[in-house]
Design a protein around this motif. Structure first.
Motif, PDB file in Angstrom:
ATOM      1  N   MET A  86      84.725  -7.274 -97.019  1.00 13.66           N
ATOM      2  CA  MET A  86      84.690  -6.735 -95.656  1.00 13.66           C
ATOM      3  C   MET A  86      84.144  -5.304 -95.686  1.00 13.66           C
ATOM      4  N   ALA A  87      83.223  -5.019 -94.772  1.00 13.60           N
ATOM      5  CA  ALA A  87      82.633  -3.684 -94.711  1.00 13.60           C
ATOM      6  C   ALA A  87      83.688  -2.664 -94.299  1.00 13.60           C
ATOM      7  N   LYS A  88      83.606  -1.492 -94.900  1.00 18.35           N
ATOM      8  CA  LYS A  88      84.551  -0.427 -94.585  1.00 18.35           C
ATOM      9  C   LYS A  88      84.262   0.119 -93.198  1.00 18.35           C
ATOM     10  N   VAL A  89      85.304   0.209 -92.379  1.00 18.02           N
ATOM     11  CA  VAL A  89      85.176   0.743 -91.020  1.00 18.02           C
ATOM     12  C   VAL A  89      85.730   2.156 -90.994  1.00 18.02           C
ATOM     13  N   THR A  90      84.910   3.117 -90.593  1.00 15.59           N
ATOM     14  CA  THR A  90      85.385   4.493 -90.458  1.00 15.59           C
ATOM     15  C   THR A  90      85.293   4.920 -88.997  1.00 15.59           C
ATOM     16  N   GLY A  91      86.177   5.817 -88.609  1.00 16.06           N
ATOM     17  CA  GLY A  91      86.161   6.313 -87.231  1.00 16.06           C
ATOM     18  C   GLY A  91      86.499   5.274 -86.197  1.00 16.06           C
ATOM     19  N   LEU A  92      87.111   4.141 -86.634  1.00 11.46           N
ATOM     20  CA  LEU A  92      87.480   3.031 -85.735  1.00 11.46           C
ATOM     21  C   LEU A  92      86.265   2.447 -85.015  1.00 11.46           C
ATOM     22  N   GLU A  93      85.065   2.692 -85.515  1.00 15.55           N
ATOM     23  CA  GLU A  93      83.874   2.190 -84.842  1.00 15.55           C
ATOM     24  C   GLU A  93      83.881   0.664 -84.803  1.00 15.55           C
ATOM     25  N   GLY A  94      83.684   0.117 -83.609  1.00  8.15           N
ATOM     26  CA  GLY A  94      83.679  -1.321 -83.433  1.00  8.15           C
ATOM     27  C   GLY A  94      85.056  -1.937 -83.290  1.00  8.15           C
ATOM     28  N   VAL A  95      86.118  -1.152 -83.438  1.00  7.14           N
ATOM     29  CA  VAL A  95      87.480  -1.649 -83.311  1.00  7.14           C
ATOM     30  C   VAL A  95      87.907  -1.582 -81.847  1.00  7.14           C
ATOM     31  N   VAL A  96      88.400  -2.678 -81.305  1.00  3.62           N
ATOM     32  CA  VAL A  96      88.878  -2.704 -79.919  1.00  3.62           C
ATOM     33  C   VAL A  96      90.308  -2.174 -79.891  1.00  3.62           C
ATOM     34  N   ALA A  97      90.513  -1.072 -79.198  1.00  2.00           N
ATOM     35  CA  ALA A  97      91.825  -0.421 -79.175  1.00  2.00           C
ATOM     36  C   ALA A  97      92.643  -0.775 -77.940  1.00  2.00           C
ATOM     37  N   GLY A  98      92.057  -1.522 -77.006  1.00  2.00           N
ATOM     38  CA  GLY A  98      92.789  -1.884 -75.804  1.00  2.00           C
ATOM     39  C   GLY A  98      91.869  -2.469 -74.749  1.00  2.00           C
ATOM     40  N   GLU A  99      92.462  -2.910 -73.658  1.00  2.00           N
ATOM     41  CA  GLU A  99      91.711  -3.439 -72.523  1.00  2.00           C
ATOM     42  C   GLU A  99      91.768  -2.441 -71.374  1.00  2.00           C
ATOM     43  N   THR A 100      90.704  -2.406 -70.588  1.00  2.00           N
ATOM     44  CA  THR A 100      90.667  -1.491 -69.449  1.00  2.00           C
ATOM     45  C   THR A 100      89.887  -2.097 -68.297  1.00  2.00           C
ATOM     46  N   GLU A 101      90.296  -1.759 -67.090  1.00  2.00           N
ATOM     47  CA  GLU A 101      89.569  -2.164 -65.882  1.00  2.00           C
ATOM     48  C   GLU A 101      88.765  -0.997 -65.319  1.00  2.00           C
ATOM     49  N   ILE A 102      88.779   0.134 -66.015  1.00  2.00           N
ATOM     50  CA  ILE A 102      88.210   1.359 -65.436  1.00  2.00           C
ATOM     51  C   ILE A 102      86.707   1.453 -65.618  1.00  2.00           C
ATOM     52  N   GLY A 103      86.212   1.265 -66.838  1.00  2.00           N
ATOM     53  CA  GLY A 103      84.785   1.443 -67.051  1.00  2.00           C
ATOM     54  C   GLY A 103      84.243   0.587 -68.174  1.00  2.00           C
ATOM     55  N   LEU A 104      82.936   0.327 -68.107  1.00  2.00           N
ATOM     56  CA  LEU A 104      82.224  -0.432 -69.135  1.00  2.00           C
ATOM     57  C   LEU A 104      81.012   0.375 -69.586  1.00  2.00           C
ATOM     58  N   VAL A 105      80.848   0.495 -70.901  1.00  2.00           N
ATOM     59  CA  VAL A 105      79.657   1.112 -71.486  1.00  2.00           C
ATOM     60  C   VAL A 105      78.984   0.055 -72.360  1.00  2.00           C
ATOM     61  N   ASP A 106      77.763  -0.331 -72.008  1.00  2.00           N
ATOM     62  CA  ASP A 106      76.982  -1.287 -72.794  1.00  2.00           C
ATOM     63  C   ASP A 106      75.681  -0.595 -73.180  1.00  2.00           C
ATOM     64  N   GLY A 107      75.650  -0.092 -74.402  1.00  2.00           N
ATOM     65  CA  GLY A 107      74.504   0.689 -74.842  1.00  2.00           C
ATOM     66  C   GLY A 107      73.236  -0.118 -75.004  1.00  2.00           C
ATOM     67  N   GLU A 108      73.349  -1.363 -75.424  1.00  2.00           N
ATOM     68  CA  GLU A 108      72.158  -2.189 -75.627  1.00  2.00           C
ATOM     69  C   GLU A 108      71.441  -2.473 -74.313  1.00  2.00           C
ATOM     70  N   LYS A 109      72.221  -2.711 -73.274  1.00  2.00           N
ATOM     71  CA  LYS A 109      71.638  -3.017 -71.964  1.00  2.00           C
ATOM     72  C   LYS A 109      71.470  -1.776 -71.088  1.00  2.00           C
ATOM     73  N   GLY A 110      72.020  -0.660 -71.521  1.00  2.00           N
ATOM     74  CA  GLY A 110      71.924   0.546 -70.713  1.00  2.00           C
ATOM     75  C   GLY A 110      72.790   0.495 -69.472  1.00  2.00           C
ATOM     76  N   HIS A 111      73.968  -0.110 -69.596  1.00  2.00           N
ATOM     77  CA  HIS A 111      74.868  -0.270 -68.453  1.00  2.00           C
ATOM     78  C   HIS A 111      76.033   0.706 -68.535  1.00  2.00           C
ATOM     79  N   LEU A 112      76.335   1.334 -67.419  1.00  2.00           N
ATOM     80  CA  LEU A 112      77.547   2.126 -67.259  1.00  2.00           C
ATOM     81  C   LEU A 112      78.152   1.715 -65.923  1.00  2.00           C
ATOM     82  N   VAL A 113      79.345   1.116 -65.985  1.00  2.00           N
ATOM     83  CA  VAL A 113      79.999   0.536 -64.806  1.00  2.00           C
ATOM     84  C   VAL A 113      81.333   1.224 -64.579  1.00  2.00           C
ATOM     85  N   TYR A 114      81.579   1.605 -63.326  1.00  2.00           N
ATOM     86  CA  TYR A 114      82.881   2.126 -62.923  1.00  2.00           C
ATOM     87  C   TYR A 114      83.535   1.109 -61.991  1.00  2.00           C
ATOM     88  N   ARG A 115      84.581   0.458 -62.440  1.00  2.00           N
ATOM     89  CA  ARG A 115      85.370  -0.425 -61.567  1.00  2.00           C
ATOM     90  C   ARG A 115      84.498  -1.423 -60.793  1.00  2.00           C
TER      91      ARG A 115
END
Length: 369
Positions: free
Chosen positions: A1-30
């Protein structure tokens, strides 16, 4: 398993507040595109959305504006405290201390409340402006209740009623600062709150994370680049020289967004009325266009576009705000997202307690009991 540093790629919780999708260039608020909110709604409307999950009606918006206008007043004890800080103390540390000092009985309850979120959001720009004017040897000003959030902030800083184009640009910038997923400062705030600490303590934790140059570093380097270029005529030769020497062009490319930063797109629209009215802003637009063309020439296929830091630099420089208040101004926008996440964390709380892998030495032998 590849070493994960800085919690990158780790899901720390669920939220309804915002979405950031860098590949698609999306930033969504609610459920809304942040870039559309930034150019069509006021700061107060978007704050209401992040806190409540929907946009306000006319009566609700009027109530929120009135409440925020009332909460802009800095308590007298806090003014005295702000006056005691030596000039050498960085503004972000002053801000962190001020928020901690606001943690009086009303603001140290569990669970945190929306009223507390509104109070902190409303008073933060007033604290920034109070400190900034003191450092300039100027008398702090009282807020004008008839002004909106962004306009009042500009007034408190400059002592002048701001131009509508400047208010529109700053409001868009503050809206686009509000929320950006589980970033370092938002995560820090949620971690502190998860211990059932109070909202002020959680916001202090978030400010501490924002202070770090890897997260809340303001666009100083972009401004330095623009000032070094100086004129439209120097733009292309300066940029070519930088690229020939392998120098990174500040304000282009983003760790997350692999398309054009949607926040930069919105700010481009929000600042249309500033074109032709400020030479430094016009220079920035020329540098942007020239740099994008050259980046495609030198680094084809790399998808290096303007990021929000570039437009933030152009706006803040055109507004003649001092560099010392760039990161605090970013903080004045992000506090809405922080407090929304704090309220969301409290609604379904579980203390954050991640595991770690021990990589240190072991004792030579087992302890025999």
């Amino acid at each position: 398993m590849a070493k994960v540093t800085g919690l990158e790629g780790v899901v720390a919780g669920e939220t309804e507040i915002g979405l950031v999708d860098g590949e698609k260039g999306h930033l969504v608020y609610r459920g809304y595109w942040a870039k559309e909110l930034a150019v069509s709604k006021s700061y107060e409307e978007v704050a209401y959305l992040l806190w409540n999950g929907r946009l306000p009606d006319a009566e609700e918006l009027a109530q929120l504006k009135a409440q925020m206008a009332e909460e802009r007043v800095i308590p007298e004890y806090l003014c005295r405290m702000l006056d005691l800080f030596p000039a050498s103390v960085p503004l972000m540390l002053v801000l962190q201390s001020a928020v901690a000092a606001l943690g009086d009985k009303e603001n140290t309850t569990w669970p945190p409340t929306l009223k507390q979120a509104v109070r902190l959001t409303a008073v933060l720009p007033a604290i920034i402006a109070y400190r900034a004017r003191r450092l300039q040897g100027l008398e702090p000003l009282d807020s004008l209740p008839e002004l909106g959030h962004a306009a009042n902030y500009l007034y408190l800083l400059t002592g002048k009623l701001p131009e509508e184009a400047h208010v529109k640009a700053l409001s868009a910038y503050l809206i686009l600062c509000m929320e950006h997923g589980m970033n370092a400062s938002t995560f820090a705030g949620r971690v502190v709150l998860s211990t059932e600490s109070d909202m002020c303590a959680a916001v202090c934790g978030a400010i501490g994370a924002m202070k770090g140059p890897l997260h809340g570093g303001a666009p100083y380097e972009v401004i330095s680049m623009l000032e070094d270029i100086g004129t439209v005529e120097r733009a292309e030769p300066w940029l070519r020289n930088a690229l020939d020497n392998g120098t990174k062009l500040m304000g282009f490319g983003h760790r997350i967004y692999k398309t054009k930063d949607p926040r930069a797109e919105a700010l481009q629209i929000a600042t249309l009325e500033m074109i032709g009215k400020d030479a430094s802003f016009d220079l920035a637009l020329h540098v942007e266009a020239t740099a994008i063309a050259l980046l495609e020439e030198y680094k084809p296929g790399r998808r290096l576009f303007t990021n929000v830091e570039f437009y933030a630099a152009a706006i803040l420089k055109a507004l003649q705000l001092s560099p010392e208040i760039f990161t605090p101004t970013f903080t004045a926008g992000r506090i809405v997202g922080w407090t929304a996440h704090i309220l969301e964390q409290a609604a379904n709380n579980r203390i954050f307690r991640p595991q770690s892998t021990y990589i240190g030495p072991m004792p030579e032998s087992e302890v025999v009991s």
